[in-house]
Design an enzyme around this catalytic site. Structure first.
Site, PDB file in Angstrom:
ATOM      1  N   SER A 165     -22.883  91.592 -14.942  1.00  0.00           N
ATOM      2  CA  SER A 165     -21.595  92.283 -14.939  1.00  0.00           C
ATOM      3  C   SER A 165     -21.310  92.717 -16.361  1.00  0.00           C
ATOM      4  O   SER A 165     -21.916  92.212 -17.319  1.00  0.00           O
ATOM      5  CB  SER A 165     -20.498  91.335 -14.450  1.00  0.00           C
ATOM      6  OG  SER A 165     -19.202  91.849 -14.701  1.00  0.00           O
ATOM      7  N   TYR A 225     -16.240  83.201 -14.134  1.00  0.00           N
ATOM      8  CA  TYR A 225     -17.097  84.324 -13.735  1.00  0.00           C
ATOM      9  C   TYR A 225     -17.950  84.771 -14.920  1.00  0.00           C
ATOM     10  O   TYR A 225     -19.151  85.006 -14.782  1.00  0.00           O
ATOM     11  CB  TYR A 225     -16.192  85.450 -13.244  1.00  0.00           C
ATOM     12  CG  TYR A 225     -16.879  86.682 -12.726  1.00  0.00           C
ATOM     13  CD1 TYR A 225     -17.333  86.745 -11.417  1.00  0.00           C
ATOM     14  CD2 TYR A 225     -17.032  87.810 -13.534  1.00  0.00           C
ATOM     15  CE1 TYR A 225     -17.935  87.891 -10.918  1.00  0.00           C
ATOM     16  CE2 TYR A 225     -17.620  88.963 -13.051  1.00  0.00           C
ATOM     17  CZ  TYR A 225     -18.073  88.999 -11.740  1.00  0.00           C
ATOM     18  OH  TYR A 225     -18.671  90.138 -11.258  1.00  0.00           O
TER      19      TYR A 225
END
Length: 262
Positions: free
Chosen positions: A140, A154
């Site tokens: 990401s 995350y």
């Protein structure tokens, strides 16, 4: 890797969102695709719409025995896997570290990081032995810079995927196997729904993310191009470097300070 010479792709989280965009990009290039996902109902819909070029594998990427079964069944049906895309993941939980439920932290790491590693454990040695193949691991933009409050767990997982992928690329290159790191920005998908289905809590994105014109199909095409060009990193949005500059500047300043003091 020349995708015209590849026969079989295995894509996790492939029943929706970015994963499905990648599935369709592989199909457009003539590959047969094993679509792996934890959502059996979504898989049924995907396969029914795409015919004999795809097959379903119900898979929780945390389950190593499940990986072994899925691999054996996939290769029995479609032959050796040439392209592995470890894409399955869940959303940030929106919690600051001081307020985080440890169970939520563990779930995010188990799916977003360990699930990716499990895919590598299942397929990398065979690819190395054959001297061909390509692995794409989905990280990401949060795996490049941890700049947004509430995505801490995350980011920990995605930074882990970044490190895993960079190391794996160095290890596999001498054996003719490519490895790419996919770092998407915000793409409109059903990630929130998928996260809830596995018991996860999600961050409230209302007003937090700018509108994005990048679609899952766009990302699928970027991934296909990245595989064919043996890209080390695939980014999907503009201005990613700008978001990384404060972090990298701090690292550079710390290194310069030590070099000056030496």
């Amino acid at each position: 890797m020349d995708l015209s010479e590849a026969g079989h792709a295995f894509v996790t989280g492939g029943a929706s969102g970015i994963g499905l965009g990648i599935v369709d990009a592989m199909r457009r290039r003539g590959l047969r695709v094993t679509v792996a996902d934890i959502d059996a109902q979504a898989l049924e819909t995907v396969v029914a719409a795409r015919g004999d070029s795809v097959r379903a594998a119900v898979l929780d990427t945390r389950d190593r025995a499940g990986w072994a079964r899925a691999k054996a069944e996939a290769e029995s049906a479609f032959g050796p896997v040439d392209v592995l895309v470890n894409n399955a993941g869940i959303a940030p939980n929106g919690r600051e570290f001081a307020d985080m439920d440890p169970e939520s932290f563990d779930r995010i790491l188990a799916i977003n990081l360990v699930g990716v590693a499990n895919g590598v454990f299942a397929f990398a040695a065979d690819m190395r032995g054959r001297g061909r193949g390509h692995i794409v691991n989905t990280s990401s933009q949060a795996g490049l810079t941890a700049s947004v409050p509430g995505v801490g767990a995350y980011a920990v997982a995605k930074f882990g995927v970044t490190a895993l992928t960079e190391g794996l690329r160095q290890e596999m290159a001498p054996h003719g196997v490519g490895v790419s790191l996919l770092c998407p920005g915000y793409v409109a998908t059903n990630l929130a729904e998928s996260t809830r289905k596995v018991g996860g809590e999600i961050r409230d994105y209302a007003g937090a993310m700018p509108p994005s014109k990048v679609t899952p199909d766009d990302v699928g095409e970027m991934v296909a191009a990245g595989i064919e060009g043996d890209a080390a990193v695939i980014v999907t949005h503009t201005k990613v470097w700008r978001s990384m500059e404060p972090r990298l500047a701090a690292i550079r300043a710390a290194c310069d300070l030590r070099d000056t003091a030496a």
